[in-house]
Design a protein around this motif. Sequence first.
Motif, short mmCIF file in Angstrom:
data_model
loop_
_atom_site.label_atom_id
_atom_site.label_comp_id
_atom_site.label_asym_id
_atom_site.label_seq_id
_atom_site.Cartn_x
_atom_site.Cartn_y
_atom_site.Cartn_z
N ASP A 1 -8.31 -9.16 -3.80
CA ASP A 1 -7.43 -8.42 -2.91
C ASP A 1 -6.09 -9.13 -2.79
N ILE A 2 -5.04 -8.35 -2.66
CA ILE A 2 -3.71 -8.90 -2.41
C ILE A 2 -3.69 -9.47 -1.00
N LEU B 1 2.74 -11.48 -1.49
CA LEU B 1 3.75 -10.43 -1.44
C LEU B 1 5.11 -10.81 -2.02
N LEU C 1 6.40 -2.87 0.73
CA LEU C 1 5.24 -3.31 -0.05
C LEU C 1 4.11 -3.73 0.88
N VAL D 1 0.35 -2.01 0.88
CA VAL D 1 -0.87 -2.82 0.71
C VAL D 1 -1.80 -2.63 1.91
N ALA E 1 -3.50 0.89 1.71
CA ALA E 1 -4.10 1.24 0.42
C ALA E 1 -5.63 1.28 0.48
N ALA F 1 -5.88 -2.57 -3.12
CA ALA F 1 -4.66 -3.32 -3.44
C ALA F 1 -5.11 -4.65 -4.01
N ARG F 2 -5.03 -4.77 -5.34
CA ARG F 2 -5.64 -5.91 -6.03
C ARG F 2 -4.63 -6.58 -6.96
N THR F 3 -4.81 -7.87 -7.16
CA THR F 3 -4.00 -8.64 -8.09
C THR F 3 -4.93 -9.34 -9.08
N PHE G 1 -0.56 -6.44 -10.62
CA PHE G 1 -1.23 -5.87 -9.45
C PHE G 1 -1.33 -4.36 -9.58
N VAL H 1 -1.96 -0.90 -6.82
CA VAL H 1 -2.10 -0.35 -5.47
C VAL H 1 -2.53 1.11 -5.63
#
Length: 154
Positions: A5-6, A11, A33, A37, A40, A43-45, A51, A53
Amino acid sequence: MHIRDIEPADLPALLALNNDHAAEVNALTHEALARLVAIAASARTIDGGGFLVAFDEKTPAQGPNHAWFIERQPAFLYVDRVVIMAQARGRGLARRLYEDLASVAAARPLCCEVNLEPPNAASLAFHERLGFAPCGEAIDPRNGKRVRYLLRAA
């Protein structure tokens, strides 16, 4: 490759990455942003190299493209943006982010839009390889970009 997860600490770097690709995904402010996130469905990186969203049908409409799917699909996951660092391209990161999203889709189709004007041929080809099919087109009234809507059945 680690997908997670972000987090708030991610950010600033993700904002810079997003805005480096504003022609494809539209520029954002830090606050915008962070809001995307926060609301969402996903919202993953991935390893700091990119990433994704995504919103679902329960998320209030986040612009005309997301609204287009809300009007037509009873359930879905809509990829609002996926961005991969230039130096990380060709390593399967975007594919992995899409696989991660599909794993939480719970039998819902995946959908997105890709620019036709200005053209984003690489993204169209990528989505075609992942099994997405065209399901409509429109002009985004916010910026005049012509987009193609794509859907991949669950």
